[in-house]
Design a protein around this motif. Sequence first.
Motif, PDB file in Angstrom:
ATOM      1  N   ARG A 110      22.101   0.313 -11.689  1.00  0.00           N
ATOM      2  CA  ARG A 110      23.141  -0.105 -10.742  1.00  0.00           C
ATOM      3  C   ARG A 110      24.250  -0.859 -11.471  1.00  0.00           C
ATOM      4  NH1 ARG A 110      20.267  -2.574  -5.300  1.00  0.00           N
ATOM      5  NH2 ARG A 110      18.929  -0.789  -4.783  1.00  0.00           N
ATOM      6  N   VAL A 111      23.848  -1.765 -12.353  1.00  0.00           N
ATOM      7  CA  VAL A 111      24.841  -2.546 -13.100  1.00  0.00           C
ATOM      8  C   VAL A 111      25.696  -1.624 -13.956  1.00  0.00           C
ATOM      9  CG1 VAL A 111      25.175  -4.290 -14.892  1.00  0.00           C
ATOM     10  CG2 VAL A 111      23.451  -4.651 -13.111  1.00  0.00           C
ATOM     11  N   GLU A 112      25.072  -0.709 -14.691  1.00  0.00           N
ATOM     12  CA  GLU A 112      25.807   0.171 -15.593  1.00  0.00           C
ATOM     13  C   GLU A 112      26.799   1.050 -14.849  1.00  0.00           C
ATOM     14  OE1 GLU A 112      25.840   0.214 -18.900  1.00  0.00           O
ATOM     15  OE2 GLU A 112      24.436  -1.469 -18.916  1.00  0.00           O
ATOM     16  N   VAL A 113      26.350   1.657 -13.763  1.00  0.00           N
ATOM     17  CA  VAL A 113      27.223   2.562 -12.997  1.00  0.00           C
ATOM     18  C   VAL A 113      28.377   1.788 -12.373  1.00  0.00           C
ATOM     19  CG1 VAL A 113      27.336   4.038 -10.943  1.00  0.00           C
ATOM     20  CG2 VAL A 113      25.431   4.291 -12.559  1.00  0.00           C
ATOM     21  N   ALA A 114      28.072   0.668 -11.722  1.00  0.00           N
ATOM     22  CA  ALA A 114      29.119  -0.116 -11.057  1.00  0.00           C
ATOM     23  C   ALA A 114      30.100  -0.704 -12.067  1.00  0.00           C
ATOM     24  CB  ALA A 114      28.486  -1.228 -10.225  1.00  0.00           C
ATOM     25  N   HIS A 127      36.469   7.734  -3.933  1.00  0.00           N
ATOM     26  CA  HIS A 127      37.538   8.632  -4.376  1.00  0.00           C
ATOM     27  C   HIS A 127      36.974   9.740  -5.246  1.00  0.00           C
ATOM     28  CE1 HIS A 127      40.031   4.700  -4.022  1.00  0.00           C
ATOM     29  NE2 HIS A 127      39.940   5.318  -2.852  1.00  0.00           N
ATOM     30  N   GLU A 128      37.086  10.963  -4.798  1.00  0.00           N
ATOM     31  CA  GLU A 128      36.464  12.062  -5.543  1.00  0.00           C
ATOM     32  C   GLU A 128      37.115  12.316  -6.898  1.00  0.00           C
ATOM     33  OE1 GLU A 128      38.780  15.895  -3.521  1.00  0.00           O
ATOM     34  OE2 GLU A 128      36.656  15.555  -3.153  1.00  0.00           O
ATOM     35  N   ASP A 129      38.357  11.866  -7.084  1.00  0.00           N
ATOM     36  CA  ASP A 129      38.979  12.077  -8.393  1.00  0.00           C
ATOM     37  C   ASP A 129      38.412  11.137  -9.471  1.00  0.00           C
ATOM     38  OD1 ASP A 129      40.095   9.733  -7.521  1.00  0.00           O
ATOM     39  OD2 ASP A 129      42.180  10.387  -7.704  1.00  0.00           O
ATOM     40  N   SER A 130      37.511  10.225  -9.067  1.00  0.00           N
ATOM     41  CA  SER A 130      36.815   9.383 -10.048  1.00  0.00           C
ATOM     42  C   SER A 130      35.685  10.148 -10.720  1.00  0.00           C
ATOM     43  CB  SER A 130      36.228   8.143  -9.365  1.00  0.00           C
ATOM     44  OG  SER A 130      37.222   7.350  -8.764  1.00  0.00           O
ATOM     45  N   PHE A 131      35.382  11.355 -10.200  1.00  0.00           N
ATOM     46  CA  PHE A 131      34.206  12.084 -10.645  1.00  0.00           C
ATOM     47  C   PHE A 131      34.588  13.457 -11.208  1.00  0.00           C
ATOM     48  CE2 PHE A 131      33.069   9.006  -7.470  1.00  0.00           C
ATOM     49  CZ  PHE A 131      32.008   8.350  -8.084  1.00  0.00           C
ATOM     50  N   HIS A 132      33.603  14.119 -11.756  1.00  0.00           N
ATOM     51  CA  HIS A 132      33.833  15.423 -12.378  1.00  0.00           C
ATOM     52  C   HIS A 132      34.317  16.413 -11.320  1.00  0.00           C
ATOM     53  CE1 HIS A 132      33.134  19.086 -14.687  1.00  0.00           C
ATOM     54  NE2 HIS A 132      33.021  18.329 -15.765  1.00  0.00           N
ATOM     55  N   PRO A 133      35.347  17.204 -11.613  1.00  0.00           N
ATOM     56  CA  PRO A 133      35.914  18.114 -10.609  1.00  0.00           C
ATOM     57  C   PRO A 133      34.931  19.150 -10.072  1.00  0.00           C
ATOM     58  CG  PRO A 133      36.813  18.565 -12.801  1.00  0.00           C
ATOM     59  CD  PRO A 133      36.097  17.259 -12.882  1.00  0.00           C
ATOM     60  N   LEU A 195      24.946   9.845  -7.815  1.00  0.00           N
ATOM     61  CA  LEU A 195      26.287   9.440  -8.230  1.00  0.00           C
ATOM     62  C   LEU A 195      26.437   9.556  -9.747  1.00  0.00           C
ATOM     63  CD1 LEU A 195      28.885   8.294  -6.823  1.00  0.00           C
ATOM     64  CD2 LEU A 195      28.246   6.115  -7.838  1.00  0.00           C
ATOM     65  N   LEU A 196      25.412   9.143 -10.474  1.00  0.00           N
ATOM     66  CA  LEU A 196      25.450   9.264 -11.930  1.00  0.00           C
ATOM     67  C   LEU A 196      25.679  10.716 -12.345  1.00  0.00           C
ATOM     68  CD1 LEU A 196      24.978   8.144 -14.827  1.00  0.00           C
ATOM     69  CD2 LEU A 196      22.544   8.602 -14.462  1.00  0.00           C
ATOM     70  N   SER A 197      25.007  11.641 -11.695  1.00  0.00           N
ATOM     71  CA  SER A 197      25.135  13.053 -12.070  1.00  0.00           C
ATOM     72  C   SER A 197      26.507  13.622 -11.759  1.00  0.00           C
ATOM     73  CB  SER A 197      24.065  13.888 -11.352  1.00  0.00           C
ATOM     74  OG  SER A 197      24.325  13.978  -9.960  1.00  0.00           O
ATOM     75  N   MET A 198      27.277  12.935 -10.898  1.00  0.00           N
ATOM     76  CA  MET A 198      28.624  13.405 -10.553  1.00  0.00           C
ATOM     77  C   MET A 198      29.702  12.779 -11.431  1.00  0.00           C
ATOM     78  SD  MET A 198      28.693  13.735  -6.366  1.00  0.00           S
ATOM     79  CE  MET A 198      28.320  12.025  -6.017  1.00  0.00           C
ATOM     80  N   MET A 199      29.360  11.793 -12.229  1.00  0.00           N
ATOM     81  CA  MET A 199      30.365  11.099 -13.026  1.00  0.00           C
ATOM     82  C   MET A 199      30.948  12.002 -14.106  1.00  0.00           C
ATOM     83  SD  MET A 199      28.426   7.383 -13.284  1.00  0.00           S
ATOM     84  CE  MET A 199      29.652   6.596 -14.328  1.00  0.00           C
ATOM     85  N   LYS A 200      32.116  11.650 -14.571  1.00  0.00           N
ATOM     86  CA  LYS A 200      32.759  12.421 -15.630  1.00  0.00           C
ATOM     87  C   LYS A 200      31.932  12.317 -16.905  1.00  0.00           C
ATOM     88  CE  LYS A 200      37.376  11.874 -13.638  1.00  0.00           C
ATOM     89  NZ  LYS A 200      38.720  11.266 -13.775  1.00  0.00           N
ATOM     90  N   VAL A 201      32.044  13.348 -17.725  1.00  0.00           N
ATOM     91  CA  VAL A 201      31.200  13.439 -18.923  1.00  0.00           C
ATOM     92  C   VAL A 201      31.295  12.200 -19.817  1.00  0.00           C
ATOM     93  CG1 VAL A 201      30.774  14.725 -21.061  1.00  0.00           C
ATOM     94  CG2 VAL A 201      31.102  15.955 -18.900  1.00  0.00           C
TER      95      VAL A 201
END
Length: 333
Positions: A110-114, A127-133, A195-201
């Motif tokens: 939680r700390v790392e992701v936030a 905001h979906e633009d914070s994540f991988h398209p 959420l982690l799996s959706m983050m940008k590379v």
Amino acid sequence: MNDTNRYGRPWKAFEEQLELLKARGMSVPDEVWAEAWLQRVGYYRLSAYWYPFRVFRLEQDAATGALHSVRTDDFVAGTTFSDAVDLYLFDRKLRVLLADALERIEVSLRVEVAYRLGRIDTFAHLHEDSFHPTFRERRDARSGTSVFAAWQQKHQGLVQRSKEDFVKHYREKHGPDMPIWVAIEVWDFGAVSQLLSMMKVPDQQAIAARYGVADWKAFTSWVRALSYLRNLVAHLSRVWNRNMVSEPKMPASGAPVWCAAFAGKPDLLAKPFVYLAIVRHMVDVICPGSQWRNRLADHLQAFPVQASQRKQSIAAMGVPDGWETWWLPERGQ
């Protein structure tokens, strides 16, 4: 309407349950003690722990001639009621140890992701633009919406169901939208994993590196697997010899040394022990000097001895040969 006849297995009193087990070949030296266990834990829950002691026989398919194994209701010679109870107690303590470690891992994630997302955008999770398209296009199988939109629905549900005082206080003072470092405190392990799996590379790579894993795809599979394990533990489900359904991947490069024991071995990756190895790795990174690995190893090495002629062991957990050498290198094993 009574559906007993449709089900075919009528209700049985505790003493009848015990008589049924005895009729099937289970030894019950202390019937008062055994009946107390049936009252305390329940026949169905304990049945998962006497299942490995059932007799199996080979039968031939009349149409194809193929042989297949069929479970009977009878028990292998020598099986006692205490054999099942001892396995149940072993599994219960295993879940307690795992609950302790998984709490540390979940809080750390939680700390790392936030921290990483919040530095870029206070409300990054909205905001979906914070994540991988990719996740703007991929459809969720259940809802038909985008994967990100489906996650948003889960997030909103968790926030609305939360009874935490800080959620009520924040919404009254600042409005409905909470910063990610506040919102993440009401998410479950599954929501964090998704959420982690959706983050940008680059974000996933940075978080994986924080835990000593160079292959971010493998690390994401680890977190997904730990989310599954967390659900088993939280729901008091059997762990010790379970066939797991969320198999973690071993890193393609830069893997921790212990991963070699599981790489290319699908039979081991489908069993619980590799999950324990991942938990051990994560706890060592998060809490250097923790004695959790020692407590877990001591528990495994104290696996109960059974009276049954069919002996169970930690091998049923998918334990690779020589595991002690990398699990407890400080003991010189």
